[in-house]
Scaffold this motif. Structure first.
Motif, PDB file in Angstrom:
ATOM      1  N   ASP A 224       0.817  -1.218   0.000  1.00  0.00           N
ATOM      2  CA  ASP A 224       0.000   0.000   0.000  1.00  0.00           C
ATOM      3  C   ASP A 224       0.849   1.265   0.000  1.00  0.00           C
ATOM      4  OD1 ASP A 224       1.063  -0.252   2.503  1.00  0.00           O
ATOM      5  OD2 ASP A 224      -0.843  -0.210   3.580  1.00  0.00           O
ATOM      6  N   LYS A 225       2.170   1.101  -0.034  1.00  0.00           N
ATOM      7  CA  LYS A 225       3.066   2.248  -0.085  1.00  0.00           C
ATOM      8  C   LYS A 225       3.078   2.850  -1.485  1.00  0.00           C
ATOM      9  CE  LYS A 225       7.997   3.356   0.164  1.00  0.00           C
ATOM     10  NZ  LYS A 225       9.358   2.825   0.380  1.00  0.00           N
ATOM     11  N   LYS A 226       3.082   4.178  -1.570  1.00  0.00           N
ATOM     12  CA  LYS A 226       3.143   4.843  -2.866  1.00  0.00           C
ATOM     13  C   LYS A 226       4.561   4.794  -3.410  1.00  0.00           C
ATOM     14  CE  LYS A 226       2.138   9.165  -5.290  1.00  0.00           C
ATOM     15  NZ  LYS A 226       1.707  10.577  -5.169  1.00  0.00           N
ATOM     16  N   ASN A 228       6.952   5.819  -6.767  1.00  0.00           N
ATOM     17  CA  ASN A 228       7.018   6.571  -8.023  1.00  0.00           C
ATOM     18  C   ASN A 228       7.443   5.635  -9.148  1.00  0.00           C
ATOM     19  OD1 ASN A 228       6.251   9.116  -7.127  1.00  0.00           O
ATOM     20  ND2 ASN A 228       8.318   9.691  -6.538  1.00  0.00           N
ATOM     21  N   GLU A 246      -3.898   1.979 -14.812  1.00  0.00           N
ATOM     22  CA  GLU A 246      -3.654   2.738 -13.582  1.00  0.00           C
ATOM     23  C   GLU A 246      -4.834   2.595 -12.622  1.00  0.00           C
ATOM     24  OE1 GLU A 246      -0.859   6.604 -13.835  1.00  0.00           O
ATOM     25  OE2 GLU A 246      -2.780   6.814 -14.834  1.00  0.00           O
ATOM     26  N   LYS A 248      -5.734   3.917  -8.129  1.00  0.00           N
ATOM     27  CA  LYS A 248      -5.266   4.823  -7.070  1.00  0.00           C
ATOM     28  C   LYS A 248      -4.007   4.326  -6.372  1.00  0.00           C
ATOM     29  CE  LYS A 248      -8.296   2.872  -3.506  1.00  0.00           C
ATOM     30  NZ  LYS A 248      -9.328   3.176  -2.497  1.00  0.00           N
ATOM     31  N   ASN A 249      -3.796   3.007  -6.382  1.00  0.00           N
ATOM     32  CA  ASN A 249      -2.601   2.441  -5.748  1.00  0.00           C
ATOM     33  C   ASN A 249      -1.492   2.127  -6.748  1.00  0.00           C
ATOM     34  OD1 ASN A 249      -3.755   2.461  -3.135  1.00  0.00           O
ATOM     35  ND2 ASN A 249      -4.843   0.561  -3.593  1.00  0.00           N
ATOM     36  N   VAL A 251      -0.002   4.321  -9.637  1.00  0.00           N
ATOM     37  CA  VAL A 251       0.080   5.536 -10.449  1.00  0.00           C
ATOM     38  C   VAL A 251       1.376   5.504 -11.255  1.00  0.00           C
ATOM     39  CG1 VAL A 251       0.164   8.049 -10.397  1.00  0.00           C
ATOM     40  CG2 VAL A 251      -1.240   6.812  -8.735  1.00  0.00           C
ATOM     41  N   ASP A 323      -1.761  17.817  -6.860  1.00  0.00           N
ATOM     42  CA  ASP A 323      -0.763  16.909  -7.412  1.00  0.00           C
ATOM     43  C   ASP A 323      -0.966  16.767  -8.918  1.00  0.00           C
ATOM     44  OD1 ASP A 323       0.223  16.548  -4.933  1.00  0.00           O
ATOM     45  OD2 ASP A 323      -0.727  14.610  -4.564  1.00  0.00           O
TER      46      ASP A 323
END
Length: 586
Positions: A224-226, A228, A246, A248-249, A251, A323
Motif C-alpha cells: 500500500d506504499k506509494k 514513483n 492505472e 489509485k494504488n 500511479v 498533485d
C-alpha cells in the motif's frame, strides 16, 4: 543386467552431482571412506598390518601428504600408502575445485539477480541505455544511497560505464542481469521497500509487460506504499494503454520521448542556446525547481511574495493547485491562498554572475531561419509533423544522411547546399547509436566548412549517445547538442519528485508553456536590473528566469545584475489559456 546396474549407478551419481555443493561433498566423503576401508582391509590381509592402526594410518596418509616419509615396512606397504597419498592430493584438489565452483556459481547467480535485495528506500532502474546512465548520475548528485539496475545487458559492461560517473563510489550501486519483465526477477528487487522505479526500454510492448508484472506483484503482496513509477514510451498510442491499467494504488508517470524531444528541437531551432537552459533546469547539479506546500505567504499578493523570494536568491515561477498539476502563472495582484503550492527556482552552487563584454558589439540574431534539417529519410514526415507547428514561419530544407554519403566530394556538396538555401541554422537529428555515427561524420565536415568559409551558421545536434556527445562537443562553432540525456534527467526528476515532473512536462508538452529567448532591446532602451525586469514581466503574466549574454546562459542571476542591449532575456510565457472561469488566471 550388470551393464544396466552400472548405468543406473552412474545416473544416480550424475543426479547427485547436479544437486549442488552439499551433495557433491557427501559423495566425495562417501568415496573417501570406501577407499580408506578398502585400503585398510587390503594391507591387513596382504601385509599383516596391525588392524587397529590400518584405517588410522591410511587416513593420515590421505590427509597429510607429507607423512609418506615416515612409512615403515616392506615395499608393498610403501607403494600402497604412496597411492593413498596420490589419491589424497587428487581428493583435496577436487574439494577445492568444488568449493571454488560453488562460489563462482553463487557470484554469477547474484549478478544475474538470483538473490533477494535486503535494501530500503532504494531506487530501481529496469532496463539499460543512455537514459539509465543519466538517471544514475542524477541520483548520485541527489545523494540517493542505493541504486539497483536490472537489465539483460552484461553486468561488467554496465559496471565499467558506471565507474566513469563522478561520485559513484559514494553510492551503493547493485547491477543485476536478467529479464526485466519476469515476475520472479522483479520480486527479488524488494519493490515494496523501494522509493522509485524507472522503466527504460526501446520496445513499448516490453515496458507494458513490466508494468503488468509490477501491478500483479503489488496486488499479490498487498503493497500500500506509494512508489514513483516512471516509464519511457516511444509510441503515442502506448500512453492510452498505460492509463487504462492505472488505479489509485498504481500511479504511473509517463514520459513520451518524441513529443518532448521534438518540441525541444523546435524551440532550440528558434532560440540558439535554449538546450543549455533545459539541461540546467533538469539537472540536479543545476538550478533546482522546488514546490513549497507549507508556506507563510497567505494573503500576500503574487508580486509581493515574488519580491520576498527574489531577496532570498530564488525566483517565484507560479503556483500549482494539486498533485500532477502544471505550472500556473497568476496575475501579479492575485492573493495567494493557504492551499496554493508555490513553485520556485532555487539557485545552484555555480557562478551566478553575468560576464561583461564591454568591447564586443552585440549581434543578436532575429528568429526567422532558413533551416537545413539532416536526418534519416524515413523520419522526414514524422519530424516535420511534430515540429512544424512551432516553426511555421521558418523555411526548412530536408537532407538525408544517405544522400550525403553517396556524394564523393561531401564538402563541396554540403557547401553548395548551404549557399543555395541561404542556410542560417543546421539541425542534425539522430535517435539511435547507428545514426549517431552518421551524424558525427557529417557534423565534422560541417564544422570544417564553417571555419574555412567563415560562415555565420548555428548548429543544433540531437544525439542519442552521451559518450559521442562528449567526444564532439565544441564551443567554437556554437554547437548546442540535445541528447537522450535530457530524457534521463526528466526520468530522474520523476523518480525523486513526481510533482516536479509535471512542471517540466508542462514546459515541454505541445499544449504547455514555452521557455523563449527574446532580445532585451525589444522591451527596453536603457539598462535595468534583473529585479526591475522581473517585476515588469510579472505584470504581463510572464516569468523572467535568466539571461543569455553571447554564449553564456545564466539562470537566476543576482537580482541586482544589470541587463542591457547585449543580452537576450529568458522567460517562461503564459500563452496557454486555462479555465476561463478560474479567478487564478483571469
Amino acid at each position: 543386467m550388470i551393464k544396466d546396474i552400472s548405468n543406473y549407478i552412474k545416473y544416480r551419481i550424475d543426479r547427485m552431482l547436479n544437486k549442488g555443493l552439499f551433495y557433491q561433498l557427501m559423495l566425495l566423503v562417501f568415496a573417501i571412506i570406501i577407499l580408506l576401508l578398502t585400503v585398510s582391509i587390503f594391507i591387513i590381509v596382504a601385509f599383516k598390518y596391525p588392524p587397529k592402526q590400518a584405517f588410522w594410518d591410511s587416513l593420515m596418509q590421505f590427509i597429510d601428504t607429507g607423512n609418506i616419509s615416515s612409512v615403515e615396512g616392506n615395499t608393498g606397504i610403501v607403494i600402497t600408502f604412496l597411492l593413498v597419498t596420490f589419491v589424497g592430493v587428487c581428493g583435496w584438489g577436487s574439494l577445492i575445485a568444488m568449493i571454488n565452483k560453488a562460489l563462482q556459481d553463487r557470484i554469477n547467480n547474484l549478478s544475474k539477480g538470483n538473490a533477494f535485495i535486503m535494501e530500503k528506500n532504494h531506487a530501481i532502474i529496469l532496463g539499460y541505455g543512455e537514459e539509465a546512465l543519466t538517471i544514475v548520475e542524477e541520483f548520485i548528485m541527489a545523494k540517493v544511497k542505493t541504486i539497483i539496475i536490472l537489465s539483460e545487458h552484461n553486468v561488467d559492461v554496465i559496471r565499467k560505464r558506471v565507474s566513469f560517473i563522478k561520485g559513484y563510489k559514494n553510492t551503493n550501486i547493485i547491477i543485476r542481469e536478467g529479464t526485466t519483465s519476469r515476475i520472479e526477477n522483479i520480486k527479488l528487487l524488494n519493490i515494496g521497500k523501494s522509493s522509485s522505479i524507472s522503466i527504460i526500454n526501446n520496445d513499448d510492448t516490453e515496458s507494458l509487460n513490466i508494468l503488468l508484472a509490477l501491478k500483479k506483484i503489488i496486488e499479490e503482496d498487498e503493497i500500500d506504499k506509494k512508489i514513483n513509477i516512471c516509464v519511457l514510451v516511444h509510441e503515442e498510442d502506448t500512453i492510452e494503454i498505460i492509463k487504462s491499467i492505472e488505479d489509485k494504488n498504481f500511479v504511473i508517470h509517463v514520459i513520451y520521448k518524441y513529443e518532448i524531444l521534438y518540441k525541444l528541437i523546435a524551440q532550440s531551432i528558434i532560440y540558439t542556446g535554449l538546450s543549455n537552459v533545459y539541461e540546467d533546469l533538469f539537472s540536479n547539479d543545476g538550478n533546482i525547481f522546488c514546490i513549497e506546500n507549507e508556506h507563510h505567504y497567505e494573503d500576500y499578493s503574487f508580486k509581493d511574495a515574488a519580491l520576498k523570494y527574489l531577496d532570498k536568491g530564488m525566483i517565484l515561477l507560479g503556483i500549482t493547485k494539486e498533485d500532477r498539476s502544471q505550472l500556473l502563472i497568476p496575475n501579479y495582484d492575485y492573493v495567494i491562498k493557504k492551499e496554493n503550492r508555490l513553485v520556485f527556482l532555487s539557485r545552484n552552487d555555480n557562478d551566478d554572475s553575468v560576464k561583461e563584454y564591454s568591447n564586443i558589439k552585440p549581434s543578436i540574431i532575429k528568429y526567422k531561419n532558413n533551416i537545413l534539417l539532416i536526418c534519416e529519410e524515413k523520419r522526414y514526415v514524422e519530424i516535420i509533423k511534430e515540429i512544424s507547428e512551432y516553426i511555421e514561419n521558418h523555411s526548412i530544407t530536408m537532407l538525408s544522411y544517405d544522400s550525403i554519403k553517396s556524394e564523393r566530394n561531401k564538402y563541396k556538396f554540403i557547401l553548395e547546399k548551404l549557399k543555395k538555401e541561404n542556410t542560417t541554422k543546421i539541425v542534425l537529428i539522430s535517435e539511435d547509436n547507428i545514426t549517431d555515427v552518421k551524424s558525427i561524420n557529417v557534423l565534422l565536415i560541417i564544422r570544417q566548412i564553417i571555419r574555412k568559409e567563415n560562415l555565420n551558421i548555428a548548429i543544433l545536434s540531437l544525439l542519442n549517445s552521451i559518450q559521442k556527445r562528449n567526444l564532439i562537443y565544441s564551443d567554437d562553432v556554437r554547437d548546442f547538442i540535445v541528447s537522450g540525456k535530457l530524457i534521463g534527467m526528466l526520468m530522474a526528476q520523476a523518480s525523486l519528485s513526481s510533482n516536479i515532473l509535471y512542471i517540466f512536462c508542462g514546459l515541454l508538452s505541445k499544449n504547455g508553456k514555452d521557455i523563449i529567448m527574446s532580445p532585451y532591446a525589444d522591451y527596453f532602451n536603457e539598462s535595468k536590473s534583473f529585479k526591475d525586469v522581473y517585476l515588469y514581466f510579472i505584470q504581463k503574466k510572464t516569468i523572467l528566469i535568466g539571461v543569455k549574454r553571447y554564449n553564456d546562459v545564466i539562470l537566476n542571476p543576482n537580482y541586482d545584475t544589470m541587463l542591457d542591449n547585449k543580452d537576450e532575456i529568458i522567460i517562461i510565457t503564459n500563452y496557454v489559456l486555462e479555465d476561463e472561469n478560474e479567478e487564478l488566471i483571469y
